[in-house]
Design a protein around this motif. Structure first.
Motif, mmCIF file in Angstrom:
data_model
loop_
_atom_site.group_PDB
_atom_site.id
_atom_site.type_symbol
_atom_site.label_atom_id
_atom_site.label_comp_id
_atom_site.label_asym_id
_atom_site.label_seq_id
_atom_site.Cartn_x
_atom_site.Cartn_y
_atom_site.Cartn_z
ATOM 1 N N LEU A 105 0.829 -1.208 0.000
ATOM 2 C CA LEU A 105 0.000 0.000 0.000
ATOM 3 C C LEU A 105 0.862 1.257 0.000
ATOM 4 O O LEU A 105 0.605 2.206 -0.757
ATOM 5 C CB LEU A 105 -0.933 -0.005 1.217
ATOM 6 C CG LEU A 105 -2.121 -0.960 1.139
ATOM 7 C CD1 LEU A 105 -2.776 -1.119 2.505
ATOM 8 C CD2 LEU A 105 -3.149 -0.467 0.122
ATOM 9 N N ALA A 146 1.120 3.825 -3.280
ATOM 10 C CA ALA A 146 0.747 5.234 -3.096
ATOM 11 C C ALA A 146 1.898 6.155 -3.474
ATOM 12 O O ALA A 146 1.699 7.170 -4.155
ATOM 13 C CB ALA A 146 0.331 5.473 -1.641
ATOM 14 N N CYS A 187 -8.470 1.563 2.618
ATOM 15 C CA CYS A 187 -7.561 1.835 1.495
ATOM 16 C C CYS A 187 -8.075 1.312 0.161
ATOM 17 O O CYS A 187 -7.645 1.806 -0.899
ATOM 18 C CB CYS A 187 -6.194 1.213 1.779
ATOM 19 S SG CYS A 187 -5.262 2.028 3.096
ATOM 20 N N GLU A 188 -8.965 0.353 0.179
ATOM 21 C CA GLU A 188 -9.380 -0.304 -1.054
ATOM 22 C C GLU A 188 -10.021 0.691 -2.028
ATOM 23 O O GLU A 188 -11.002 1.362 -1.703
ATOM 24 C CB GLU A 188 -10.384 -1.421 -0.745
ATOM 25 C CG GLU A 188 -10.747 -2.248 -1.950
ATOM 26 C CD GLU A 188 -11.635 -3.428 -1.590
ATOM 27 O OE1 GLU A 188 -12.188 -4.039 -2.514
ATOM 28 O OE2 GLU A 188 -11.770 -3.724 -0.379
ATOM 29 N N MET A 209 -8.938 3.549 -3.081
ATOM 30 C CA MET A 209 -8.723 4.958 -2.775
ATOM 31 C C MET A 209 -7.561 5.536 -3.589
ATOM 32 O O MET A 209 -6.717 4.822 -4.109
ATOM 33 C CB MET A 209 -8.447 5.147 -1.287
ATOM 34 C CG MET A 209 -9.642 4.925 -0.398
ATOM 35 S SD MET A 209 -10.863 6.255 -0.588
ATOM 36 C CE MET A 209 -11.983 5.875 0.760
ATOM 37 N N GLN A 210 -7.528 6.870 -3.650
ATOM 38 C CA GLN A 210 -6.441 7.590 -4.288
ATOM 39 C C GLN A 210 -5.235 7.632 -3.337
ATOM 40 O O GLN A 210 -5.378 7.427 -2.129
ATOM 41 C CB GLN A 210 -6.884 9.016 -4.633
ATOM 42 C CG GLN A 210 -8.047 9.074 -5.605
ATOM 43 C CD GLN A 210 -7.717 8.420 -6.934
ATOM 44 O OE1 GLN A 210 -6.651 8.651 -7.516
ATOM 45 N NE2 GLN A 210 -8.618 7.573 -7.416
ATOM 46 N N PRO A 211 -4.025 7.909 -3.868
ATOM 47 C CA PRO A 211 -2.820 7.779 -3.029
ATOM 48 C C PRO A 211 -2.808 8.659 -1.787
ATOM 49 O O PRO A 211 -2.348 8.225 -0.722
ATOM 50 C CB PRO A 211 -1.680 8.131 -3.989
ATOM 51 C CG PRO A 211 -2.316 8.781 -5.177
ATOM 52 C CD PRO A 211 -3.684 8.198 -5.277
ATOM 53 N N GLN A 232 -5.398 9.630 -0.076
ATOM 54 C CA GLN A 232 -6.335 9.000 0.846
ATOM 55 C C GLN A 232 -5.722 7.764 1.479
ATOM 56 O O GLN A 232 -5.920 7.496 2.671
ATOM 57 C CB GLN A 232 -7.623 8.629 0.106
ATOM 58 C CG GLN A 232 -8.425 9.800 -0.425
ATOM 59 C CD GLN A 232 -9.502 9.344 -1.397
ATOM 60 O OE1 GLN A 232 -9.217 8.607 -2.340
ATOM 61 N NE2 GLN A 232 -10.724 9.789 -1.172
ATOM 62 N N VAL A 233 -4.988 6.993 0.682
ATOM 63 C CA VAL A 233 -4.355 5.772 1.197
ATOM 64 C C VAL A 233 -3.355 6.107 2.291
ATOM 65 O O VAL A 233 -3.350 5.483 3.362
ATOM 66 C CB VAL A 233 -3.673 4.987 0.057
ATOM 67 C CG1 VAL A 233 -2.787 3.871 0.622
ATOM 68 C CG2 VAL A 233 -4.717 4.400 -0.879
ATOM 69 N N LEU A 269 -3.653 4.931 6.160
ATOM 70 C CA LEU A 269 -2.613 4.129 6.810
ATOM 71 C C LEU A 269 -2.228 4.702 8.172
ATOM 72 O O LEU A 269 -1.930 3.954 9.105
ATOM 73 C CB LEU A 269 -1.381 4.054 5.907
ATOM 74 C CG LEU A 269 -1.509 3.122 4.694
ATOM 75 C CD1 LEU A 269 -0.394 3.409 3.679
ATOM 76 C CD2 LEU A 269 -1.466 1.659 5.125
ATOM 77 N N LEU A 292 -13.115 9.497 2.355
ATOM 78 C CA LEU A 292 -12.406 8.700 3.358
ATOM 79 C C LEU A 292 -13.151 8.693 4.688
ATOM 80 O O LEU A 292 -13.331 7.636 5.299
ATOM 81 C CB LEU A 292 -10.998 9.257 3.553
ATOM 82 C CG LEU A 292 -10.142 8.540 4.601
ATOM 83 C CD1 LEU A 292 -9.844 7.115 4.161
ATOM 84 C CD2 LEU A 292 -8.841 9.306 4.858
#
Length: 237
Positions: A12, A16, A57-58, A60-62, A64-65, A69, A217
């Motif tokens: 992840l 990202a 995270c599934e 999502m844009q970077p 947001q990821v 996290l 998110l």
């Protein structure tokens, strides 16, 4: 073949960073993944573990990821303090006064901490509100301090803003503005004051895109609150 939890964190982070793009060595990516994994898989936690993060995270844009996290890395009352591996990034941020954590003075040269204070609308000397953003703020500080060497400033602002938006259940203020409307104004101000060559139109576009990501998110973060299964509800509470 099943993928281990730590390898999912590494993947992840790596994806990202590549999508932003940001240049981060695999050694540094693995270090970040290990820190988050250690916090989320603490033996003290029953809820807010790795599975919750993976669900956020599934798809999502970077930005947001990265926010997902880090958004629960600090859960002070569950973990009975700061996560062991994150303490070094928080030891100068607060002081204990009775049962409260009080925000200490912020150096103007500490860009990461100053950005978090601005976007969360906190002030040095105040007691961080236990149910009004304390954990999210401290998580954002860890994220900002760890990610600052790698991310462009707009991306760092966006990650912190997305974490701020995960503070739930906030009423409109005395002027009728919602928490997200207030966040949009602070994101506009942060971008305007910190990004070279910014203009009002660009800053407004940036704030709009950041708040859109933050809404998606934050809605997913509390998505299980609407389900009938109490087990699913409790896993994200």
């Amino acid at each position: 073949m099943a993928i281990s939890t730590i390898n999912r964190f590494v993947s992840l982070f790596d994806t990202a960073f590549r999508e932003l793009p940001a240049t981060v060595s695999m050694e540094d990516t693995e270090r970040l993944a290990m820190l988050v994994h250690h916090a989320m898989e603490s033996t003290k936690r029953v809820y807010h573990k790795s599975g919750h993060v993976f669900g956020l995270c599934e798809g999502m844009q970077p930005r947001q990821v990265l926010a997902a996290l880090f958004h629960d890395i600090v859960y002070y009352q569950l973990d009975e303090g700061f996560p062991v591996n994150a303490r070094v990034y928080l030891r100068d941020v607060t002081r204990q006064v009775g049962d409260a954590l009080v925000l200490q003075a912020v150096s103007p040269h500490d860009t990461a901490l100053a950005l978090c204070v601005e976007l969360f609308d906190f002030a040095p000397g105040q007691a961080l509100p236990l149910y009004g953003g304390m954990n999210e703020f401290l998580s954002a500080v860890v994220a900002a301090r760890l990610l600052q060497p790698y991310l462009a400033l707009p991306d760092l602002i966006a990650v912190v803003a997305c974490i701020e938006a995960t503070v739930p259940f906030r009423a409109p203020d005395g002027q009728g503005k919602t928490a997200l409307e207030r966040l949009a104004q602070r994101a506009f101000t942060a971008y305007s004051g910190r990004v070279d060559g910014s203009d009002p139109a660009a800053a407004h576009d940036f704030a709009d895109s950041v708040v859109w990501d933050a809404v998606v998110l934050s809605n997913r973060d509390v998505g299980s609150f609407a389900v009938a299964d109490p087990g699913l509800f409790l896993s994200s509470t």
